[in-house]
Design an enzyme around this catalytic site. Sequence first.
Site, PDB file in Angstrom:
ATOM      1  N   SER A   7       6.018  -1.105   9.017  1.00 42.28           N
ATOM      2  CA  SER A   7       7.233  -1.126   9.809  1.00 42.28           C
ATOM      3  C   SER A   7       8.409  -1.225   8.853  1.00 42.28           C
ATOM      4  O   SER A   7       8.277  -1.794   7.772  1.00 42.28           O
ATOM      5  CB  SER A   7       7.251  -2.320  10.768  1.00 42.28           C
ATOM      6  N   ARG A  36       9.683  -6.959  12.959  1.00 43.59           N
ATOM      7  CA  ARG A  36       8.289  -6.546  13.162  1.00 43.59           C
ATOM      8  C   ARG A  36       7.447  -6.807  11.913  1.00 43.59           C
ATOM      9  O   ARG A  36       6.257  -7.115  12.022  1.00 43.59           O
ATOM     10  CB  ARG A  36       8.221  -5.069  13.561  1.00 43.59           C
ATOM     11  N   ASP A  66       0.838  -1.196   0.000  1.00 45.31           N
ATOM     12  CA  ASP A  66       0.000   0.000   0.000  1.00 45.31           C
ATOM     13  C   ASP A  66       0.874   1.248   0.000  1.00 45.31           C
ATOM     14  O   ASP A  66       1.465   1.610   1.011  1.00 45.31           O
ATOM     15  CB  ASP A  66      -0.909   0.012   1.230  1.00 45.31           C
ATOM     16  N   GLN A 101     -10.434   3.362   2.585  1.00 39.51           N
ATOM     17  CA  GLN A 101      -9.309   3.144   3.502  1.00 39.51           C
ATOM     18  C   GLN A 101      -9.304   4.250   4.554  1.00 39.51           C
ATOM     19  O   GLN A 101      -9.166   5.426   4.222  1.00 39.51           O
ATOM     20  CB  GLN A 101      -7.987   3.137   2.731  1.00 39.51           C
ATOM     21  N   TYR A 155       3.520   9.587  -0.649  1.00 37.37           N
ATOM     22  CA  TYR A 155       4.577   8.924   0.126  1.00 37.37           C
ATOM     23  C   TYR A 155       5.942   9.028  -0.559  1.00 37.37           C
ATOM     24  O   TYR A 155       6.964   8.731   0.047  1.00 37.37           O
ATOM     25  CB  TYR A 155       4.266   7.438   0.336  1.00 37.37           C
ATOM     26  N   SER A 214     -10.252   7.065   0.237  1.00 35.18           N
ATOM     27  CA  SER A 214      -9.583   6.965   1.531  1.00 35.18           C
ATOM     28  C   SER A 214      -9.985   8.166   2.374  1.00 35.18           C
ATOM     29  O   SER A 214     -10.114   9.273   1.851  1.00 35.18           O
ATOM     30  CB  SER A 214      -8.059   6.940   1.338  1.00 35.18           C
ATOM     31  N   HIS A 262      -6.972   9.971  -2.063  1.00 31.88           N
ATOM     32  CA  HIS A 262      -6.328   9.912  -0.752  1.00 31.88           C
ATOM     33  C   HIS A 262      -7.138  10.577   0.354  1.00 31.88           C
ATOM     34  O   HIS A 262      -7.016  10.237   1.526  1.00 31.88           O
ATOM     35  CB  HIS A 262      -4.934  10.547  -0.836  1.00 31.88           C
TER      36      HIS A 262
END
Length: 288
Positions: free
Chosen positions: A246, A251, A49, A176, A54, A143, A112
């Site tokens: 993460s 993790r 995702d 989302q 980002y 989202s 978004h």
Amino acid sequence: MSSLSINSRYRMASGHDIPVLGYGVYQTPAAQCAEVVSHALATGYRHVDSAVAYRNERPSAEGMKHSGIPRCDLFFTTKIPPKDMTYANSKKHIANTLEATGFDYVDLYLLHSPYGGRENRLGAWRALVEGVRDGKIRSIGVSNYGVHHLEELEAHIRETERSQGEGAGGVISVNQVELHPWLARKDIAAWCEERGVLLEAYCPIVRATRSEDPLLKPLVQKYGRTASQILIRWSLQMGFVPLPKSVTKARIEENAQVFDFELAEEDMEVLDTGAYEPCAWDPTVSRD
């Protein structure tokens, strides 16, 4: 839910399938992204995702390609940036995503956020619908949409279909939003469930801020699991698609080890807090 595995998928309203567990790359530095995505895929994830905002679409795709897993077995999500919510900008972003990733198609493209005003939101949605029509996108969604935003979009889709024919308005496959026991968003969840819109859960482990919470500590002891695993399992049993993130390899692995236990009904009830406590932004309440 006990029958779920890391290989399980849900059928979306679009007719395409989505893996039940996603790997989120929010705030993952581009320099690290390809490596951690590759590790996640080696661990068993098949769903990445990302988002234009980002700034790591390209390395996410690189990590997916380096995995050696066939493209048809992988699932890639990205999103139109909140500040670029117009038809023209969205058309450009769809083209840029395909160029940056080198993919022939995007599995899921989302708006978004609902920012930008009605005209721009609906214009951006039209660009996604055209992306599906042109074979560039397989499924689309939103989202951070609250019920009022969803109803606005639903009304637009119906009106478009009345004037242009069935399917012309597009299909909402996903919403989302931030979801966890302290933000279960029952109004949004009920709206989406009634219409077959799948809910994806970002911040499913509440940014690791609840590890010592008195609600979780007894469950950690009872199940012999970490707080993060309890929370991801909660999300799965709610029927959500959790997107834990993460950059720590241990993790990443831990967050995927959630398919060999099940929270008892009474423990799910304990986690039904009724709270409204976002740990991130909350555009769902925007009235723009």
